[in-house]
Enzyme design. Structure first.
Site, short mmCIF file in Angstrom:
data_model
loop_
_atom_site.label_atom_id
_atom_site.label_comp_id
_atom_site.label_asym_id
_atom_site.label_seq_id
_atom_site.Cartn_x
_atom_site.Cartn_y
_atom_site.Cartn_z
N GLU A 55 -4.46 8.77 -31.04
CA GLU A 55 -5.00 8.62 -32.39
C GLU A 55 -6.48 9.02 -32.43
O GLU A 55 -7.14 9.14 -31.40
CB GLU A 55 -4.87 7.17 -32.87
CG GLU A 55 -3.46 6.62 -32.86
CD GLU A 55 -3.34 5.30 -33.62
OE1 GLU A 55 -4.19 5.02 -34.48
OE2 GLU A 55 -2.38 4.55 -33.35
N ASP A 92 -3.88 3.55 -29.07
CA ASP A 92 -3.37 2.28 -29.57
C ASP A 92 -2.11 1.93 -28.76
O ASP A 92 -0.99 2.23 -29.17
CB ASP A 92 -3.06 2.36 -31.06
CG ASP A 92 -2.88 1.00 -31.69
OD1 ASP A 92 -3.43 0.02 -31.15
OD2 ASP A 92 -2.18 0.91 -32.71
N GLU A 126 -0.40 5.69 -27.70
CA GLU A 126 -0.39 6.39 -28.98
C GLU A 126 -1.68 7.16 -29.13
O GLU A 126 -2.78 6.57 -29.09
CB GLU A 126 -0.21 5.41 -30.14
CG GLU A 126 1.19 4.85 -30.24
CD GLU A 126 1.47 4.10 -31.54
OE1 GLU A 126 2.65 3.86 -31.84
OE2 GLU A 126 0.50 3.78 -32.25
N GLU A 152 8.23 9.65 -28.44
CA GLU A 152 8.66 10.95 -28.95
C GLU A 152 8.87 11.96 -27.82
O GLU A 152 9.85 12.72 -27.84
CB GLU A 152 7.61 11.49 -29.92
CG GLU A 152 7.42 10.65 -31.16
CD GLU A 152 6.14 11.04 -31.89
OE1 GLU A 152 6.21 11.90 -32.79
OE2 GLU A 152 5.07 10.49 -31.55
N ARG A 197 6.85 -1.07 -26.87
CA ARG A 197 7.89 -0.65 -27.81
C ARG A 197 9.02 -1.67 -27.94
O ARG A 197 9.56 -1.87 -29.04
CB ARG A 197 8.47 0.69 -27.38
CG ARG A 197 7.48 1.84 -27.39
CD ARG A 197 6.99 2.16 -28.79
NE ARG A 197 6.11 3.33 -28.78
CZ ARG A 197 5.39 3.72 -29.82
NH1 ARG A 197 5.45 3.05 -30.95
NH2 ARG A 197 4.61 4.78 -29.75
N THR A 200 -6.33 -1.96 -27.53
CA THR A 200 -6.56 -0.67 -28.17
C THR A 200 -7.82 -0.09 -27.55
O THR A 200 -8.88 -0.72 -27.57
CB THR A 200 -6.76 -0.83 -29.69
OG1 THR A 200 -5.59 -1.41 -30.26
CG2 THR A 200 -7.04 0.51 -30.35
N ASP A 206 -4.92 -0.08 -38.70
CA ASP A 206 -4.26 1.11 -38.15
C ASP A 206 -3.33 1.70 -39.20
O ASP A 206 -2.54 0.97 -39.82
CB ASP A 206 -3.47 0.74 -36.90
CG ASP A 206 -3.06 1.97 -36.10
OD1 ASP A 206 -3.81 2.95 -36.11
OD2 ASP A 206 -1.99 1.93 -35.46
N LYS A 258 1.51 -4.61 -30.54
CA LYS A 258 0.35 -3.74 -30.72
C LYS A 258 -0.98 -4.44 -30.42
O LYS A 258 -2.01 -3.77 -30.34
CB LYS A 258 0.31 -3.22 -32.17
CG LYS A 258 1.56 -2.47 -32.59
CD LYS A 258 1.64 -1.11 -31.96
CE LYS A 258 0.65 -0.16 -32.60
NZ LYS A 258 0.79 1.20 -32.06
N GLN A 265 7.77 -4.61 -29.93
CA GLN A 265 7.62 -4.15 -31.32
C GLN A 265 8.97 -4.02 -32.02
O GLN A 265 9.12 -4.39 -33.19
CB GLN A 265 6.87 -2.82 -31.34
CG GLN A 265 6.59 -2.27 -32.73
CD GLN A 265 5.83 -0.95 -32.67
OE1 GLN A 265 5.37 -0.52 -31.63
NE2 GLN A 265 5.70 -0.30 -33.82
N HIS A 308 4.89 12.57 -36.85
CA HIS A 308 5.19 11.36 -36.07
C HIS A 308 6.11 10.43 -36.85
O HIS A 308 7.11 9.94 -36.32
CB HIS A 308 3.89 10.63 -35.73
CG HIS A 308 4.10 9.28 -35.11
ND1 HIS A 308 4.63 9.11 -33.85
CD2 HIS A 308 3.87 8.03 -35.60
CE1 HIS A 308 4.71 7.81 -33.58
NE2 HIS A 308 4.26 7.14 -34.61
#
Length: 438
Positions: free
Chosen positions: A220, A252, A218, A383, A256, A276, A145, A272, A259, A152
């Site tokens: 992607e 993905d 996420e 975000e 948080r 996925t 990844d 993570k 992480q 971002h």
């Protein structure tokens, strides 16, 4: 520019004898993606393309001898396999041959009427897409990844380090990435449990094992590697285009809070690897070619091995919606675009192999979260809610800072042509309550 215009004009003229609404259909004849499916009549996974609202069983076409005209396809035996890996490994000549044959078989007025005029073959090979089970398109040996959207990376860096130190010194010089977990890549429609992990929400107290409180998506894109390269032999920019088989939409999922505690100094790990999700249909670079656009300006100029002067970005419209338990309709929370990637797919692949790392057929490389310059284009709840300080109002009166149990997250992507679209199909998954603690 003239070549692209000619390609667009040729693409615009093509229609199929298979009926569909070109204005809304994800899989017109201009697309012809590849996937793996099974159905009630045959539980064995096998390879297919999609046309309109149908799956076209490529193994049935191979059995009927419709790939025999191109030696490079070896009779299409690869399409009876439960993954696309062998076909991916065959490379550009085989991909081009298969696309040419399929286009001629499905084209309105095409010279090859072997499928159109054979009712028994049509019945065996053309199956309603809503009556089949889709599987992962490839056996994924390795998954990487990247972190390739400047918008971002700047947003996240600003949140945690301040605007003056948002990007690390290396970010504008190379595509930053990390090695992910291939075993937890799942196909669209797979539900995932909210994870437990080690958290430290209060820096004044010791960490503890607990349920993730800050579950996120996420947005992607990702691509599958084709033939690959030998160990010690990097892939050059000139070779990269023929090493990319095609692309999927990818979510993905990110825990948080897990992480945040674990990522220093080596980067993401348990936050993570919980799952996925990818869309089941791999859209080829041939189908995406009419939608290629110039890359974002890169300053400073990349080192020589990363310089690409062609049309290396893609205008792929992306959207994310959340449908909570009890909500009648999904609520769109983001509309972004693959064009917002600073580091493009070729650069990601070339940099990955610059050390001589051997890439293999079916390897999956994710772009990293794709965010645009406006808040409506942010590609994660981190975000969108700006680290939980700006809750998102939902139609049912609830709010979201991050994802709730029962939330169905659906991502979609498509390229808009003149009267048609090239789509990727759904990339969806639901967050379930955590598994009972042992």
């Amino acid at each position: 520019a003239k070549k692209k215009q000619k390609m667009a004009e040729e693409t615009k003229m093509e229609t199929s004898w298979v009926e569909y609404d070109p204005a809304t259909c994800n899989f017109p004849i201009q697309n012809l993606p590849y996937g793996v499916f099974s159905d009630k009549g045959n539980s064995a996974p096998r390879c297919a393309t999609a046309i309109g609202d149908n799956v076209l069983d490529l193994s049935a076409l191979a059995k009927a001898g419709l790939f025999d005209s191109e030696k490079v396809l070896e009779g299409g035996a690869c399409f009876a396999e439960p993954t696309l890996n062998t076909f991916m490994a065959m490379g550009r000549p085989a991909w081009t041959a298969a696309r040419t044959i399929l286009t001629d078989l499905l084209l309105e007025g095409g010279k090859n009427a072997a499928l159109r005029d054979d009712a028994d073959l049509r019945m065996a090979a053309l199956l309603p897409i809503d009556q089949v089970q889709m599987h992962l398109p490839a056996k994924i040996g390795d998954y990487t990844d990247f972190y390739s959207s400047r918008y971002h990376a700047t947003n996240v860096g600003t949140m945690f380090r301040g605007a003056d130190n948002a990007l690390q010194p290396n970010w504008t010089w190379l595509p930053v990435g990390y090695h992910g977990r291939a075993s937890s890549v799942v196909v669209s429609g797979t539900d995932l449990h909210r994870p437990r992990g080690q958290l430290r929400p209060d820096p004044a107290k010791p960490p503890a094992r607990d349920v993730c409180k800050l579950m996120d998506f996420e947005l992607e894109m990702a691509f599958f590697v084709g033939p690959g390269n030998k160990l010690g032999h990097p892939i050059s920019m000139e070779e990269a285009g023929d090493q990319i088989f095609g692309m999927v939409v990818m979510n993905d999922w990110s825990a948080r809070d897990i992480q945040k505690w674990e990522y220093v100094p080596l980067g993401p790990f348990g936050g993570k690897n919980l799952g996925t999700t990818i869309s089941p249909w791999v859209v080829t670079t041939d189908a995406l070619a009419p939608f290629a656009i110039p890359n974002q300006e890169q300053d400073p100029a990349p080192l020589d091995y990363l310089q690409e002067k062609g049309l290396s970005a893609y205008d792929i419209k992306l959207e994310v919606s959340i449908q909570g338990e009890g909500m009648k309709e999904p609520h769109v929370v983001s509309k972004s675009n693959a064009k917002y990637l600073y580091w493009n797919f070729k650069q990601q692949l070339v940099h990955h192999s610059v050390t001589g790392c051997n890439m293999r057929p079916g390897d999956l490389l994710g772009s990293g979260t794709i965010s645009g310059p406006d808040a409506a284009e942010y590609g994660s709840m981190l975000e969108i809610s700006w680290k939980g300080t700006k809750p998102v109002s939902m139609p049912d009166g609830s709010e979201r800072k991050f994802l709730a149990n029962g939330d169905l997250v659906n991502m979609k992507g498509y390229c808009q042509g003149d009267g048609f679209r090239v789509g990727f199909g759904p990339c969806s998954g639901r967050i379930l309550a955590p598994v009972a603690q042992k």
